[in-house]
Design a protein around this motif. Structure first.
Motif, PDB file in Angstrom:
ATOM      1  N   LEU A 124       0.665  -2.924   6.335  1.00  0.00           N
ATOM      2  CA  LEU A 124       2.012  -2.849   5.766  1.00  0.00           C
ATOM      3  C   LEU A 124       2.336  -1.417   5.342  1.00  0.00           C
ATOM      4  O   LEU A 124       3.456  -0.935   5.551  1.00  0.00           O
ATOM      5  CB  LEU A 124       2.131  -3.786   4.569  1.00  0.00           C
ATOM      6  N   LYS A 125       1.360  -0.729   4.764  1.00  0.00           N
ATOM      7  CA  LYS A 125       1.588   0.654   4.338  1.00  0.00           C
ATOM      8  C   LYS A 125       1.883   1.540   5.543  1.00  0.00           C
ATOM      9  O   LYS A 125       2.824   2.346   5.522  1.00  0.00           O
ATOM     10  CB  LYS A 125       0.367   1.181   3.585  1.00  0.00           C
ATOM     11  N   SER A 238       1.996  -1.394  -6.136  1.00  0.00           N
ATOM     12  CA  SER A 238       3.149  -0.617  -6.586  1.00  0.00           C
ATOM     13  C   SER A 238       3.504   0.477  -5.586  1.00  0.00           C
ATOM     14  O   SER A 238       4.687   0.732  -5.319  1.00  0.00           O
ATOM     15  CB  SER A 238       2.862   0.008  -7.950  1.00  0.00           C
ATOM     16  N   GLU A 239       2.489   1.119  -5.026  1.00  0.00           N
ATOM     17  CA  GLU A 239       2.725   2.182  -4.049  1.00  0.00           C
ATOM     18  C   GLU A 239       3.484   1.651  -2.841  1.00  0.00           C
ATOM     19  O   GLU A 239       4.460   2.264  -2.383  1.00  0.00           O
ATOM     20  CB  GLU A 239       1.392   2.789  -3.611  1.00  0.00           C
ATOM     21  N   ILE A 240       3.063   0.511  -2.341  1.00  0.00           N
ATOM     22  CA  ILE A 240       3.728  -0.072  -1.172  1.00  0.00           C
ATOM     23  C   ILE A 240       5.138  -0.529  -1.520  1.00  0.00           C
ATOM     24  O   ILE A 240       6.080  -0.339  -0.729  1.00  0.00           O
ATOM     25  CB  ILE A 240       2.894  -1.242  -0.615  1.00  0.00           C
ATOM     26  N   VAL A 241       5.321  -1.126  -2.686  1.00  0.00           N
ATOM     27  CA  VAL A 241       6.658  -1.556  -3.106  1.00  0.00           C
ATOM     28  C   VAL A 241       7.589  -0.353  -3.220  1.00  0.00           C
ATOM     29  O   VAL A 241       8.768  -0.418  -2.841  1.00  0.00           O
ATOM     30  CB  VAL A 241       6.583  -2.316  -4.447  1.00  0.00           C
ATOM     31  N   ILE A 242       7.078   0.758  -3.715  1.00  0.00           N
ATOM     32  CA  ILE A 242       7.873   1.986  -3.820  1.00  0.00           C
ATOM     33  C   ILE A 242       8.270   2.478  -2.433  1.00  0.00           C
ATOM     34  O   ILE A 242       9.423   2.862  -2.202  1.00  0.00           O
ATOM     35  CB  ILE A 242       7.083   3.072  -4.584  1.00  0.00           C
ATOM     36  N   TYR A 243       7.335   2.449  -1.484  1.00  0.00           N
ATOM     37  CA  TYR A 243       7.656   2.860  -0.113  1.00  0.00           C
ATOM     38  C   TYR A 243       8.708   1.937   0.493  1.00  0.00           C
ATOM     39  O   TYR A 243       9.648   2.399   1.162  1.00  0.00           O
ATOM     40  CB  TYR A 243       6.396   2.833   0.759  1.00  0.00           C
ATOM     41  N   LEU A 244       8.560   0.642   0.267  1.00  0.00           N
ATOM     42  CA  LEU A 244       9.537  -0.315   0.800  1.00  0.00           C
ATOM     43  C   LEU A 244      10.918  -0.074   0.185  1.00  0.00           C
ATOM     44  O   LEU A 244      11.939  -0.145   0.882  1.00  0.00           O
ATOM     45  CB  LEU A 244       9.079  -1.744   0.505  1.00  0.00           C
TER      46      LEU A 244
END
Length: 263
Positions: A124-125, A238-244
Motif C-alpha cells: 500500500l505504501k 499514520s505514515e500511510i494515512v498521511i500519504y493517502l
C-alpha cells in the motif's frame, strides 16, 4: 543547549542506524525526554529518502526510484517500526488474552499474520507513493515521516506503557511522556506542512488523528495501553494515512485544474 543536543543524539542513536558520538548518554531519563525530537528524526529519514528518490529518478523509472527511497528509510531505521507492525499483527491475530498477546509480541519470529500484514503495508505504501507527483515527493516523505512520529509520541502521552517485565526488547522506551515534550514534538512536526504552502494539506491531520485514536482504543481494549511495537504500528499506519491524504488532495486539485481548463 548541550543537554538538548544530547537528547537529540539519543533519539537518533535509539531510533535509527545513523552513527552518533560514543559519549552520548543512553540513560532511561534521556530516553524519556528524547521523544520530543522524534519528528526531527523523521525529518532526516524523510529528507534522505527524498534525496535518494530525486537522484534515482534522474536515471531510473519513477517506480524504481520510489522503491529505492523506501529501502533507504528501512536501512536508516533498521526496520524498527516495520518490525513492530509484524509483531502487532502476529500478537493480536493469534492472541486472545492480554498475557498471550504480550507473549507473542515478544517472540522474534514472524508468523503468518505478521508476514501478511507487513506485505500489505509495504504494498500500500509503494502504490500510494508511486502515484505521487515526482516534484512533491521530497515534501511528501518529510511530512509523512515527521507527522507519523508525532502521532506515536502523542500515544506515549495518551496511553500507559503496559510492559512490567525487564526482558522486553522495547524496555528502553518512554513510560511517562510529559506534556511539554508532546507540545515540542507537535510544533516541530507541524512545520513540515509549511513546505507545501497550501492550507489544504492541514486536512490530512484529521484522518491521521482518527487512525491514531482508533488504534489507541484497540490497544487499550485488549492490553490496557501500549508497547514499543504498538508505537511502531501507529507510526507506520499514520505514515500511510498521511500519504493517502496527500494523494487525495493532489488528485482533487488536479481534477479541479482540469475542470477549469475545459470550462
Amino acid at each position: 543547549m548541550k543537554q538538548q543536543l544530547n537528547l537529540l543524539l539519543t533519539a537518533f542513536g535509539f531510533f535509527t542506524r545513523i552513527p552518533v558520538p560514543f559519549n552520548v548518554a543512553f540513560s532511561q531519563e534521556n530516553l524519556n525526554k528524547c521523544n520530543r525530537y522524534l519528528p526531527l528524526v523523521g525529518l532526516v529519514v524523510g529528507g534522505i529518502s527524498g534525496l535518494i528518490f530525486y537522484l534515482s529518478s534522474l536515471l531510473l523509472p519513477h517506480a524504481v526510484a520510489v522503491i529505492l527511497s523506501m529501502i533507504t528509510s528501512v536501512l536508516l531505521t533498521g526496520a524498527f517500526h516495520e518490525d513492530g507492525v509484524a509483531d502487532v499483527c502476529d500478537a493480536f491475530g493469534g492472541g486472545w488474552t492480554k498475557e498471550k498477546i504480550l507473549d507473542i509480541m515478544k517472540d522474534s519470529r514472524v508468523g503468518a499474520y505478521g508476514a501478511i500484514g507487513i506485505l500489505l503495508l509495504l504494498l500500500l505504501k509503494f502504490t500510494t507513493l508511486n502515484e505521487m507527483p515526482a516534484a512533491a515527493m521530497a515534501k511528501v516523505l518529510i511530512a509523512g515521516h515527521m507527522l507519523s512520529r508525532m502521532m506515536a509520541v502523542w500515544t506515549m502521552h495518551s496511553l500507559a506503557y503496559v510492559r512490567d517485565d525487564e526482558k522486553s526488547k522495547s524496555k528502553p522506551i518512554t513510560k511517562s511522556l510529559q506534556s511539554p515534550d508532546l507540545v515540542i514534538a507537535m510544533c516541530i512536526a507541524l512545520l513540515s506542512l509549511v513546505l507545501f504552502a497550501d492550507w489544504m494539506v492541514f486536512l490530512i491531520l484529521i484522518p491521521a488523528f482518527i487512525a491514531k485514536v482508533w488504534l489507541e482504543h484497540y490497544f487499550k481494549k485488549w492490553i490496557g495501553g501500549y508497547t514499543g511495537d504498538c508505537l511502531g504500528t501507529i507510526q507506520q499506519v499514520s505514515e500511510i494515512v498521511i500519504y493517502l491524504g496527500l494523494l487525495a488532495i493532489f488528485t482533487y486539485q488536479a481534477n479541479e485544474a482540469t475542470f477549469h481548463l475545459f470550462k
